[in-house]
Design a protein around this motif. Structure first.
Motif, short mmCIF file in Angstrom:
data_model
loop_
_atom_site.label_atom_id
_atom_site.label_comp_id
_atom_site.label_asym_id
_atom_site.label_seq_id
_atom_site.Cartn_x
_atom_site.Cartn_y
_atom_site.Cartn_z
N SER A 237 9.29 -1.80 -19.98
CA SER A 237 8.40 -1.43 -21.06
C SER A 237 9.03 -2.05 -22.44
N PRO A 238 8.06 -2.17 -23.41
CA PRO A 238 8.70 -2.71 -24.52
C PRO A 238 9.68 -2.19 -25.19
N ALA A 239 10.00 -0.75 -25.13
CA ALA A 239 11.14 -0.01 -25.63
C ALA A 239 12.17 -0.02 -24.90
N GLY A 240 12.13 -0.92 -23.68
CA GLY A 240 13.32 -0.94 -22.93
C GLY A 240 13.82 0.48 -22.06
N ASP A 241 12.87 1.52 -22.10
CA ASP A 241 13.13 2.75 -21.49
C ASP A 241 12.50 2.93 -20.04
N GLU A 242 11.88 2.00 -19.71
CA GLU A 242 11.32 2.05 -18.20
C GLU A 242 11.29 0.48 -17.54
N PHE A 243 11.45 0.59 -16.13
CA PHE A 243 11.40 -0.65 -15.68
C PHE A 243 11.03 -0.09 -14.00
N SER A 244 10.68 -1.43 -13.22
CA SER A 244 10.30 -1.11 -12.03
C SER A 244 11.39 -1.97 -11.24
N LEU A 245 11.48 -1.03 -9.97
CA LEU A 245 12.82 -1.88 -8.87
C LEU A 245 11.49 -2.36 -7.74
N ILE A 246 11.51 -3.69 -7.48
CA ILE A 246 10.36 -3.96 -6.43
C ILE A 246 11.59 -4.28 -5.32
N LEU A 247 10.95 -3.61 -4.22
CA LEU A 247 11.62 -3.93 -2.85
C LEU A 247 10.67 -4.76 -2.19
N GLU A 248 11.19 -5.97 -1.90
CA GLU A 248 10.24 -6.84 -0.83
C GLU A 248 10.31 -6.19 0.76
N ASN A 249 11.61 -5.63 0.89
CA ASN A 249 11.71 -4.87 2.17
C ASN A 249 12.40 -3.48 2.00
N ASN A 250 11.61 -2.62 2.58
CA ASN A 250 12.15 -1.37 2.56
C ASN A 250 12.73 -0.92 3.80
N PRO A 251 14.01 -0.91 3.80
CA PRO A 251 14.52 -0.56 5.30
C PRO A 251 14.08 0.76 5.78
N LEU A 252 13.75 1.81 5.22
CA LEU A 252 13.37 3.19 5.56
C LEU A 252 11.97 3.18 6.40
N VAL A 253 11.21 1.88 6.18
CA VAL A 253 9.89 1.85 6.59
C VAL A 253 9.66 1.05 7.76
N ASP A 254 10.87 0.44 8.50
CA ASP A 254 10.71 -0.23 9.57
C ASP A 254 10.23 0.77 10.79
N PHE A 255 9.42 0.26 11.76
CA PHE A 255 8.88 0.75 12.60
C PHE A 255 8.12 2.03 12.37
N VAL A 256 7.45 1.95 11.22
CA VAL A 256 6.58 3.16 10.64
C VAL A 256 5.37 2.81 10.32
N GLU A 257 4.30 3.66 10.78
CA GLU A 257 2.95 3.77 10.40
C GLU A 257 2.35 4.95 9.98
N LEU A 258 1.84 5.15 8.71
CA LEU A 258 1.47 6.48 8.45
C LEU A 258 0.04 6.71 8.93
N PRO A 259 -0.08 7.89 9.74
CA PRO A 259 -1.25 8.44 10.40
C PRO A 259 -2.09 8.76 9.02
N ASP A 260 -3.64 8.47 9.12
CA ASP A 260 -4.46 8.87 8.20
C ASP A 260 -4.56 10.38 7.62
#
Length: 180
Positions: A97-120
């Protein structure tokens, strides 16, 4: 000698897969125990918070990192050290953010979601919400109040997983009267 090295790599991969599957079983049980996704999301955040409160001591002991001077330094430590140590990944720190008080962490690969599919039937479930709680709990123990939430998730069809972190305030230590 190289054979031993391969066993170490195989062991780490096996431990990571075991963790992923165990986490999946935990989320599945929470979905059975609670009536809706919002309550499961709260429980995952609460569990993560409790883990973060305890994990920070281990992290500080392992890393020998001193107090961060600002939120940007904190972001770098989280991305380059903490995620690498505990999940074996290094997310990108971006979208400041312009104020420097907010940012994003971008995970190209999230190891927690290996083998996971969310049902509808679980369209509002934030499967990896445990991570938000861990970050919030750990930072609170080093006197930083933050808001942490998922903005994008590969389980929902997004290209990457994005965790948004916002600095709220520095927490002042309240010492009992006479202990100043």
């Amino acid at each position: 000698m190289s054979r031993q090295s391969n066993r170490t790599t195989d062991s780490k991969k096996m431990n990571s897969e075991l963790f992923t599957l165990t986490y999946g079983a935990l989320v599945t049980q929470l979905c059975k125990d609670y009536e809706n996704d919002e309550e499961v999301n709260k429980q995952l955040d609460k569990m993560g918070y409790n883990i973060g409160v305890r994990l920070i001591e281990d992290f500080l002991a392992r890393s020998s990192i001193g107090r961060c001077q600002d939120f940007r330094e904190t972001a770098d430590v989280i991305a380059k050290s903490a995620f690498k140590t505990y999940l074996g990944i290094t997310p990108s720190v971006t979208n400041w953010s312009p104020a420097g008080d907010e940012f994003s962490l971008i995970l190209e690969n999230n190891p927690l979601v290996d083998f996971v599919e969310l049902p509808d039937t679980h369209s509002t479930l934030i499967y990896s919400n445990l991570l938000c709680g861990v970050l919030r709990g750990a930072l609170e123990m080093v006197q930083m109040a933050v808001d942490v939430r998922f903005v994008q998730d590969t389980l929902r069809g997004d290209n990457v997983t994005e965790i948004r972190m916002k600095f709220i305030k520095r927490i002042e230590e309240n010492l009992p009267a006479g202990d100043e």
